[in-house]
Design a protein around this motif. Sequence first.
Motif, PDB file in Angstrom:
ATOM      1  N   ALA A 195      10.558   1.051  -1.868  1.00 50.29           N
ATOM      2  CA  ALA A 195      10.897   0.821  -3.274  1.00 50.29           C
ATOM      3  C   ALA A 195      11.009   2.142  -4.025  1.00 50.29           C
ATOM      4  N   ALA A 196      10.113   3.094  -3.741  1.00 51.51           N
ATOM      5  CA  ALA A 196      10.185   4.401  -4.401  1.00 51.51           C
ATOM      6  C   ALA A 196      11.462   5.131  -4.019  1.00 51.51           C
ATOM      7  N   ASP A 197      11.879   5.004  -2.775  1.00 52.11           N
ATOM      8  CA  ASP A 197      13.112   5.672  -2.337  1.00 52.11           C
ATOM      9  C   ASP A 197      14.331   5.099  -3.050  1.00 52.11           C
ATOM     10  N   ARG A 198      14.311   3.786  -3.279  1.00 53.35           N
ATOM     11  CA  ARG A 198      15.459   3.172  -3.949  1.00 53.35           C
ATOM     12  C   ARG A 198      15.545   3.568  -5.416  1.00 53.35           C
ATOM     13  N   THR A 199      14.380   3.778  -6.039  1.00 53.15           N
ATOM     14  CA  THR A 199      14.366   4.070  -7.483  1.00 53.15           C
ATOM     15  C   THR A 199      14.110   5.540  -7.772  1.00 53.15           C
ATOM     16  N   TRP A 200      14.193   6.388  -6.742  1.00 46.55           N
ATOM     17  CA  TRP A 200      13.828   7.797  -6.945  1.00 46.55           C
ATOM     18  C   TRP A 200      14.713   8.480  -7.996  1.00 46.55           C
ATOM     19  N   ASP A 201      16.006   8.205  -7.976  1.00 45.98           N
ATOM     20  CA  ASP A 201      16.928   8.852  -8.924  1.00 45.98           C
ATOM     21  C   ASP A 201      17.059   8.059 -10.209  1.00 45.98           C
ATOM     22  N   ALA A 202      17.137   6.733 -10.115  1.00 48.24           N
ATOM     23  CA  ALA A 202      17.352   5.929 -11.313  1.00 48.24           C
ATOM     24  C   ALA A 202      16.101   5.818 -12.175  1.00 48.24           C
ATOM     25  N   ASP A 203      14.926   5.704 -11.583  1.00 50.69           N
ATOM     26  CA  ASP A 203      13.682   5.508 -12.363  1.00 50.69           C
ATOM     27  C   ASP A 203      12.568   6.332 -11.717  1.00 50.69           C
ATOM     28  N   HIS A 210       5.023   3.868  -7.566  1.00 54.32           N
ATOM     29  CA  HIS A 210       4.969   3.291  -6.220  1.00 54.32           C
ATOM     30  C   HIS A 210       4.314   4.250  -5.231  1.00 54.32           C
ATOM     31  N   THR A 211       4.612   5.531  -5.370  1.00 50.52           N
ATOM     32  CA  THR A 211       4.038   6.519  -4.452  1.00 50.52           C
ATOM     33  C   THR A 211       2.532   6.623  -4.637  1.00 50.52           C
ATOM     34  N   ARG A 212       2.074   6.614  -5.921  1.00 50.71           N
ATOM     35  CA  ARG A 212       0.628   6.675  -6.164  1.00 50.71           C
ATOM     36  C   ARG A 212      -0.073   5.435  -5.607  1.00 50.71           C
ATOM     37  N   THR A 213       0.558   4.281  -5.770  1.00 52.96           N
ATOM     38  CA  THR A 213      -0.044   3.059  -5.221  1.00 52.96           C
ATOM     39  C   THR A 213      -0.122   3.130  -3.699  1.00 52.96           C
ATOM     40  N   ALA A 214       0.937   3.661  -3.078  1.00 54.23           N
ATOM     41  CA  ALA A 214       0.912   3.818  -1.622  1.00 54.23           C
ATOM     42  C   ALA A 214      -0.188   4.781  -1.194  1.00 54.23           C
ATOM     43  N   ALA A 215      -0.405   5.832  -1.984  1.00 56.08           N
ATOM     44  CA  ALA A 215      -1.482   6.781  -1.665  1.00 56.08           C
ATOM     45  C   ALA A 215      -2.845   6.110  -1.778  1.00 56.08           C
ATOM     46  N   ASP A 216      -3.017   5.242  -2.800  1.00 53.67           N
ATOM     47  CA  ASP A 216      -4.288   4.510  -2.919  1.00 53.67           C
ATOM     48  C   ASP A 216      -4.515   3.605  -1.709  1.00 53.67           C
ATOM     49  N   ILE A 217      -3.459   2.926  -1.277  1.00 50.07           N
ATOM     50  CA  ILE A 217      -3.588   2.062  -0.102  1.00 50.07           C
ATOM     51  C   ILE A 217      -3.931   2.897   1.131  1.00 50.07           C
ATOM     52  N   ALA A 256      -1.088  -5.518  -8.584  1.00 50.58           N
ATOM     53  CA  ALA A 256      -0.698  -4.195  -9.073  1.00 50.58           C
ATOM     54  C   ALA A 256       0.298  -3.518  -8.148  1.00 50.58           C
ATOM     55  N   GLU A 257       0.240  -3.816  -6.859  1.00 50.52           N
ATOM     56  CA  GLU A 257       1.159  -3.168  -5.930  1.00 50.52           C
ATOM     57  C   GLU A 257       2.601  -3.542  -6.217  1.00 50.52           C
ATOM     58  N   GLY A 258       2.835  -4.745  -6.676  1.00 50.18           N
ATOM     59  CA  GLY A 258       4.176  -5.170  -7.015  1.00 50.18           C
ATOM     60  C   GLY A 258       5.087  -5.387  -5.828  1.00 50.18           C
ATOM     61  N   THR A 259       4.516  -5.485  -4.631  1.00 51.16           N
ATOM     62  CA  THR A 259       5.330  -5.692  -3.432  1.00 51.16           C
ATOM     63  C   THR A 259       5.427  -7.165  -3.047  1.00 51.16           C
ATOM     64  N   GLY A 260       4.734  -8.034  -3.739  1.00 52.52           N
ATOM     65  CA  GLY A 260       4.753  -9.457  -3.433  1.00 52.52           C
ATOM     66  C   GLY A 260       4.518 -10.261  -4.689  1.00 52.52           C
ATOM     67  N   ALA A 261       4.081 -11.508  -4.490  1.00 50.55           N
ATOM     68  CA  ALA A 261       3.835 -12.376  -5.628  1.00 50.55           C
ATOM     69  C   ALA A 261       2.549 -11.973  -6.347  1.00 50.55           C
ATOM     70  N   PRO A 262       2.477 -12.111  -7.690  1.00 51.20           N
ATOM     71  CA  PRO A 262       1.210 -11.905  -8.399  1.00 51.20           C
ATOM     72  C   PRO A 262       0.156 -12.895  -7.891  1.00 51.20           C
ATOM     73  N   VAL A 263      -1.077 -12.431  -7.812  1.00 49.01           N
ATOM     74  CA  VAL A 263      -2.159 -13.245  -7.258  1.00 49.01           C
ATOM     75  C   VAL A 263      -3.191 -13.485  -8.350  1.00 49.01           C
ATOM     76  N   LEU A 264      -3.542 -14.735  -8.553  1.00 51.40           N
ATOM     77  CA  LEU A 264      -4.573 -15.114  -9.505  1.00 51.40           C
ATOM     78  C   LEU A 264      -5.844 -15.484  -8.747  1.00 51.40           C
ATOM     79  N   PHE A 265      -7.000 -15.164  -9.332  1.00 54.24           N
ATOM     80  CA  PHE A 265      -8.283 -15.478  -8.703  1.00 54.24           C
ATOM     81  C   PHE A 265      -9.042 -16.472  -9.558  1.00 54.24           C
ATOM     82  N   HIS A 266      -9.621 -17.497  -8.883  1.00 51.72           N
ATOM     83  CA  HIS A 266     -10.429 -18.511  -9.570  1.00 51.72           C
ATOM     84  C   HIS A 266     -11.770 -18.620  -8.853  1.00 51.72           C
ATOM     85  N   LEU A 267     -12.813 -18.816  -9.645  1.00 49.15           N
ATOM     86  CA  LEU A 267     -14.162 -18.992  -9.092  1.00 49.15           C
ATOM     87  C   LEU A 267     -14.716 -20.316  -9.583  1.00 49.15           C
TER      88      LEU A 267
END
Length: 375
Positions: A195-203, A210-217, A256-267
């Motif tokens: 995703a970062a490669d696709r948006t490197w020039d436009a955004d 995306h790169t910072r999130t990948a570094a956290d992972i 936060a990663e934005g690579t899939g569906a948002p996830v909700l947590f319930h307890l």
Amino acid sequence: MHAAFFLLLSASFARFLIRHPGEPRTPWITVLSVLLALLYVLSPAFVRPRPQLLWLAAVVATWVVLVVLAPSFAWCSVPLLYTGLRTLPTRAAVLLVAFLTGLVVVGQLRLSHGFDPTLVLAPPAVAAIATAVFLHTQRQTERQRALIDDLVRTRRELAATERREGALAERQRLSMEIHDTLAQGLSSQRMLLQAADRTWDADPEAARRHTRTAADIAARGLAETRRFVNDLAAPQFDGGARLEDALRALAASETAEGTGAPVLFHLDGTPVALPDGVRAALLRIAQGALANVREHAGAATAALTLSYLGDQVVLDVADDGRGFAPGALPSPAGGRGHGLPAMRARVRQLGGTLTIESAPGEGTVVSVCVPLESP
């Protein structure tokens, strides 16, 4: 048996001296008695089969000469009988016993003043009983030795089997751990970097995000790797964190990663302290289920639900994706499809149940129920 031999030899020699004092054969009897004693003492020095047979032949020959010169030495045949049985094969030993018994009978008849049937019948009967008992005991000993050898061999084979099973179990455990942690992290990093490669020039800002999130992972994956090396618990539970906190953080991370569906947590329910094994297994199952949602479901939203129901804890992972037919699950061949088998293996180790509800176009619900021990 050795003590009995020397006692009988001494008694026979003393009897000869008492009954036949000053006879010309006394020096020969003395020399032969000393020679027989020395030969018997030397028996432990002969350890090879052929010298052992030569030694036995020398002892028997010396004894035969003594019996011919002095019949009272015939009683020394009892220890020699057992020596022959221990040294010779069964048939040769039986022949030697018969020969020794015949000399004993002849010697006793020479000492008697008349014919006595007991002197003819008693020695063969005693020799037969002694030989039968010895051979039976020897066979029993051989059977016990064979049984012990079988038990030792079986124990070694069982130990080898347990080692192989332990190695296979450890390989399965590591494969599940790698699939649920490192493999999923690498998959997320790949998607983020694409995703970062696709948006490197436009955004550029989105690309950097995306790169910072990948570094956290990548940092979390490094922590997981170090935990594998040190065989410690999941890093999400450092500092005594609860399962619900780890699942809430997992849902936030997936969102936060934005690579899939948002996830909700319930307890639901009142949280209770869970064993480390249950916490780690449920977290890994949630990670694997969300990875399946991200890679295969094409869902718009997903939900993690942790429910405490008194005597059991239930984890539900639901999505509104494309779903599938539960009877047509993917195969692990080619390195794919390890998620659901790994989940089943973890649930089986906990004594729980795993239920999958899905249909094409209707989403998927993965439900894990784990019983809790009474306080």
